[in-house]
Design an enzyme around this catalytic site. Structure first.
Site, mmCIF file in Angstrom:
data_model
loop_
_atom_site.group_PDB
_atom_site.id
_atom_site.type_symbol
_atom_site.label_atom_id
_atom_site.label_comp_id
_atom_site.label_asym_id
_atom_site.label_seq_id
_atom_site.Cartn_x
_atom_site.Cartn_y
_atom_site.Cartn_z
ATOM 1 N N ARG A 1 54.588 34.647 37.999
ATOM 2 C CA ARG A 1 53.468 33.723 38.095
ATOM 3 C C ARG A 1 53.938 32.365 37.583
ATOM 4 O O ARG A 1 54.925 31.842 38.062
ATOM 5 C CB ARG A 1 52.268 34.290 37.310
ATOM 6 C CG ARG A 1 50.926 33.709 37.746
ATOM 7 C CD ARG A 1 49.749 34.588 37.337
ATOM 8 N NE ARG A 1 49.665 34.781 35.887
ATOM 9 C CZ ARG A 1 48.721 35.519 35.307
ATOM 10 N NH1 ARG A 1 47.813 36.128 36.041
ATOM 11 N NH2 ARG A 1 48.697 35.648 33.998
ATOM 12 N N TYR B 1 30.570 53.171 48.044
ATOM 13 C CA TYR B 1 31.546 52.604 48.970
ATOM 14 C C TYR B 1 32.854 53.391 48.908
ATOM 15 O O TYR B 1 33.243 53.897 47.861
ATOM 16 C CB TYR B 1 31.836 51.144 48.627
ATOM 17 C CG TYR B 1 30.743 50.188 49.044
ATOM 18 C CD1 TYR B 1 30.450 49.963 50.384
ATOM 19 C CD2 TYR B 1 29.998 49.494 48.079
ATOM 20 C CE1 TYR B 1 29.461 49.079 50.774
ATOM 21 C CE2 TYR B 1 29.011 48.600 48.453
ATOM 22 C CZ TYR B 1 28.738 48.400 49.802
ATOM 23 O OH TYR B 1 27.752 47.529 50.175
ATOM 24 N N LYS C 1 39.239 33.174 28.486
ATOM 25 C CA LYS C 1 39.153 32.947 29.927
ATOM 26 C C LYS C 1 38.113 33.881 30.553
ATOM 27 O O LYS C 1 37.650 34.833 29.916
ATOM 28 C CB LYS C 1 40.518 33.186 30.577
ATOM 29 C CG LYS C 1 40.998 34.626 30.479
ATOM 30 C CD LYS C 1 42.355 34.818 31.129
ATOM 31 C CE LYS C 1 42.794 36.280 31.042
ATOM 32 N NZ LYS C 1 44.085 36.512 31.702
#
Length: 298
Positions: free
Chosen positions: A140, A266, A41
């Site tokens: 899930r 950041y 994936k």
């Protein structure tokens, strides 16, 4: 030039180390070899879906697993004929039809999905292959582990569907001797035992992802889903000699000196402890990195 250089020799080393740890050459009580399911994936964990999948296949991994319909179809369009498990249960009719048409092993994780699959089976007359997903606490996909009646009734009604496997997924298997991981495993075993008591005999059981595979050999069952371990990139103790297979190469675009106490990045994620020379590089993770599979030490 910006590139991710992959050492195929080290990748092959990891595959063989994982096979050895799983004892894939030893038959179980049912005469079956241990199944390693190669998870590809996320564009093959960033290595390129098709290229990476073909390398796994060339090295004896005959079952692949994906998370989206698009990934499954891309593998088929590339000419890959090996078994592909779609790990996401879905109740979208069109998606299920595409998966069935392309001989993808689907995941059934709800009664809604099961009903649609039964309709597609009657319409297409195709032999649909499936795994059942159990939610043991991840929250899930999957049937809730304690809803045994629904699980049993749903499977018994899937008369024309070939149920080849059943699985669950750990949420916190990065740590050894974790009470929650043990609890999830016990819940899964309770489901399997309940199915056997109801004359439902499914041959393939898998719950281990890469961290669980390394940390909990007693939970290997007769199959495991391996993703990050093939890459040697695991968030747990690497106890079988896995190698990190790649390195990111790019060029420095600028060098500068900043004073002590200066914020970098950041969210002010780093503050210098002294006057510091820093280098700025440009890397874009998705979209345009070129992937090079390089043979070293062959």
């Amino acid at each position: 030039m910006k590139s991710l250089v992959i050492n195929k020799s080290d990748l092959r080393h990891n595959i063989e180390a994982i096979k050895k740890f799983a004892k894939t050459d030893i038959l179980d009580d049912n005469g079956q070899k241990y199944k390693l399911i190669g998870v590809v994936k996320g564009n093959g964990y960033g290595l390129g879906l098709i290229e990476y999948s073909k390398i796994l296949i060339d090295n004896g991994i005959s079952i692949l697993a994906v998370a989206t319909v698009e990934e499954a179809l891309s593998l088929r369009k590339s000419g890959i004929t090996e078994d592909i498990l779609m790990m996401s249960s879905t109740s979208l009719t069109e998606d299920l039809k595409k998966l069935v048409e392309n001989d993808i092993i689907i995941t059934i994780g709800s009664t809604q999905c099961a009903e649609i699959v039964k309709k597609i089976s009657k319409e297409t007359k195709k032999q649909i292959r499936a795994h059942i997903k159990i939610d043991t606490g991840f929250g899930r996909y999957g049937f809730l582990y304690n809803d045994i009646k629904t699980i049993v009734n749903t499977i018994k009604e899937l008369l024309d569907i070939k149920i080849e496997g059943i699985y669950s997924h750990f949420s916190l298997a990065y740590y050894k001797n974790d009470k929650w991981t043990i609890e999830q495993f016990n819940r899964f075993i309770e489901v399997i035992e309940a199915l056997k008591l109801n004359d439902i005999n499914i041959k393939t059981f898998h719950i281990c992802n890469s961290p669980a595979f390394l940390n909990y050999p007693q939970m290997h069952l007769n199959a495991a889903r391996i993703g990050s371990a093939f890459l040697g990139r695991v968030d747990c103790e690497n106890n079988i000699g896995l190698k990190k297979i790649g390195q990111l190469k790019t060029t420095i675009t600028e060098i500068k000196v900043v004073p002590k106490g200066y914020n970098i990045g950041y969210l002010n994620s780093y503050k210098t402890k002294r006057e510091t020379k820093i280098a700025i590089i440009q890397v874009r993770i998705y979209g345009w990195i070129q992937y090079y599979f390089k043979n070293r030490y062959v």
